[in-house]
Design a protein around this motif. Structure first.
Motif, PDB file in Angstrom:
ATOM      1  N   TYR A   5       0.836  -1.184   0.000  1.00  0.00           N
ATOM      2  CA  TYR A   5       0.000   0.000   0.000  1.00  0.00           C
ATOM      3  C   TYR A   5       0.876   1.241   0.000  1.00  0.00           C
ATOM      4  O   TYR A   5       1.998   1.214   0.488  1.00  0.00           O
ATOM      5  CB  TYR A   5      -0.897   0.009   1.247  1.00  0.00           C
ATOM      6  CG  TYR A   5      -1.773  -1.208   1.336  1.00  0.00           C
ATOM      7  CD1 TYR A   5      -2.942  -1.297   0.593  1.00  0.00           C
ATOM      8  CD2 TYR A   5      -1.417  -2.276   2.140  1.00  0.00           C
ATOM      9  CE1 TYR A   5      -3.740  -2.432   0.667  1.00  0.00           C
ATOM     10  CE2 TYR A   5      -2.210  -3.410   2.223  1.00  0.00           C
ATOM     11  CZ  TYR A   5      -3.364  -3.475   1.476  1.00  0.00           C
ATOM     12  OH  TYR A   5      -4.151  -4.594   1.542  1.00  0.00           O
ATOM     13  N   VAL A   6       0.337   2.321  -0.531  1.00  0.00           N
ATOM     14  CA  VAL A   6       1.038   3.600  -0.539  1.00  0.00           C
ATOM     15  C   VAL A   6       0.332   4.510   0.448  1.00  0.00           C
ATOM     16  O   VAL A   6      -0.895   4.558   0.503  1.00  0.00           O
ATOM     17  CB  VAL A   6       1.026   4.237  -1.946  1.00  0.00           C
ATOM     18  CG1 VAL A   6       1.664   5.615  -1.921  1.00  0.00           C
ATOM     19  CG2 VAL A   6       1.736   3.340  -2.941  1.00  0.00           C
ATOM     20  N   GLY A   7       1.115   5.224   1.248  1.00  0.00           N
ATOM     21  CA  GLY A   7       0.535   6.153   2.204  1.00  0.00           C
ATOM     22  C   GLY A   7       1.476   7.306   2.471  1.00  0.00           C
ATOM     23  O   GLY A   7       2.607   7.339   1.988  1.00  0.00           O
ATOM     24  N   GLU A   8       0.984   8.234   3.241  1.00  0.00           N
ATOM     25  CA  GLU A   8       1.760   9.418   3.614  1.00  0.00           C
ATOM     26  C   GLU A   8       1.952   9.425   5.126  1.00  0.00           C
ATOM     27  O   GLU A   8       1.005   9.183   5.876  1.00  0.00           O
ATOM     28  CB  GLU A   8       1.013  10.679   3.191  1.00  0.00           C
ATOM     29  CG  GLU A   8       1.757  11.949   3.493  1.00  0.00           C
ATOM     30  CD  GLU A   8       1.029  13.180   2.990  1.00  0.00           C
ATOM     31  OE1 GLU A   8       1.333  14.263   3.491  1.00  0.00           O
ATOM     32  OE2 GLU A   8       0.160  13.064   2.113  1.00  0.00           O
ATOM     33  N   SER A  23      -3.564   6.438   4.638  1.00  0.00           N
ATOM     34  CA  SER A  23      -3.750   5.843   3.325  1.00  0.00           C
ATOM     35  C   SER A  23      -5.212   5.983   2.934  1.00  0.00           C
ATOM     36  O   SER A  23      -6.099   5.867   3.778  1.00  0.00           O
ATOM     37  CB  SER A  23      -3.357   4.364   3.353  1.00  0.00           C
ATOM     38  OG  SER A  23      -3.619   3.768   2.113  1.00  0.00           O
ATOM     39  N   ARG A  24      -5.451   6.226   1.660  1.00  0.00           N
ATOM     40  CA  ARG A  24      -6.833   6.375   1.186  1.00  0.00           C
ATOM     41  C   ARG A  24      -7.640   5.088   1.298  1.00  0.00           C
ATOM     42  O   ARG A  24      -8.856   5.118   1.327  1.00  0.00           O
ATOM     43  CB  ARG A  24      -6.836   6.829  -0.271  1.00  0.00           C
ATOM     44  CG  ARG A  24      -6.315   8.207  -0.459  1.00  0.00           C
ATOM     45  CD  ARG A  24      -6.391   8.602  -1.896  1.00  0.00           C
ATOM     46  NE  ARG A  24      -5.664   9.847  -2.113  1.00  0.00           N
ATOM     47  CZ  ARG A  24      -5.540  10.418  -3.267  1.00  0.00           C
ATOM     48  NH1 ARG A  24      -6.084   9.862  -4.338  1.00  0.00           N
ATOM     49  NH2 ARG A  24      -4.879  11.539  -3.398  1.00  0.00           N
ATOM     50  N   LEU A  25      -6.966   3.955   1.370  1.00  0.00           N
ATOM     51  CA  LEU A  25      -7.666   2.671   1.404  1.00  0.00           C
ATOM     52  C   LEU A  25      -8.159   2.269   2.785  1.00  0.00           C
ATOM     53  O   LEU A  25      -8.946   1.339   2.918  1.00  0.00           O
ATOM     54  CB  LEU A  25      -6.751   1.569   0.856  1.00  0.00           C
ATOM     55  CG  LEU A  25      -6.337   1.739  -0.600  1.00  0.00           C
ATOM     56  CD1 LEU A  25      -5.343   0.659  -0.987  1.00  0.00           C
ATOM     57  CD2 LEU A  25      -7.550   1.689  -1.511  1.00  0.00           C
ATOM     58  N   PHE A  26      -7.683   2.946   3.812  1.00  0.00           N
ATOM     59  CA  PHE A  26      -8.056   2.605   5.183  1.00  0.00           C
ATOM     60  C   PHE A  26      -8.785   3.790   5.815  1.00  0.00           C
ATOM     61  O   PHE A  26      -8.458   4.936   5.569  1.00  0.00           O
ATOM     62  CB  PHE A  26      -6.811   2.261   6.017  1.00  0.00           C
ATOM     63  CG  PHE A  26      -6.075   1.061   5.495  1.00  0.00           C
ATOM     64  CD1 PHE A  26      -6.411  -0.210   5.921  1.00  0.00           C
ATOM     65  CD2 PHE A  26      -5.059   1.198   4.562  1.00  0.00           C
ATOM     66  CE1 PHE A  26      -5.749  -1.325   5.427  1.00  0.00           C
ATOM     67  CE2 PHE A  26      -4.391   0.098   4.055  1.00  0.00           C
ATOM     68  CZ  PHE A  26      -4.740  -1.167   4.492  1.00  0.00           C
TER      69      PHE A  26
END
Length: 64
Positions: A5-8, A23-26
């Motif tokens: 996953y990609v996150g900031e 993360s946009r997915l969580f």
């Protein structure tokens, strides 16, 4: 199967050795601990990171 996953990085406290990733997915922040960081001596808020997660009793945690 591994998922990445990609996150900031939202925040990371170098002295305490932990922080959070968004993360946009969580729907919640992902906890990250210094023990899981590979070749990264310090994270800063705003850094973009690639990670894997596992679900722990208190929520998601980054495992890589």
């Amino acid at each position: 199967m591994n998922y990445h996953y990609v996150g900031e990085v939202k925040m990371y406290d170098v002295e305490r050795g932990y922080g959070t990733i968004q993360s946009r997915l969580f729907n919640e922040d992902i906890f990250v601990h210094k023990e899981t960081l590979k070749n990264m001596s310090d994270l800063k808020a705003g850094d973009i990171v690639l990670f894997n997660v596992t679900l722990a009793p208190r929520g998601y945690i980054a495992i890589e």
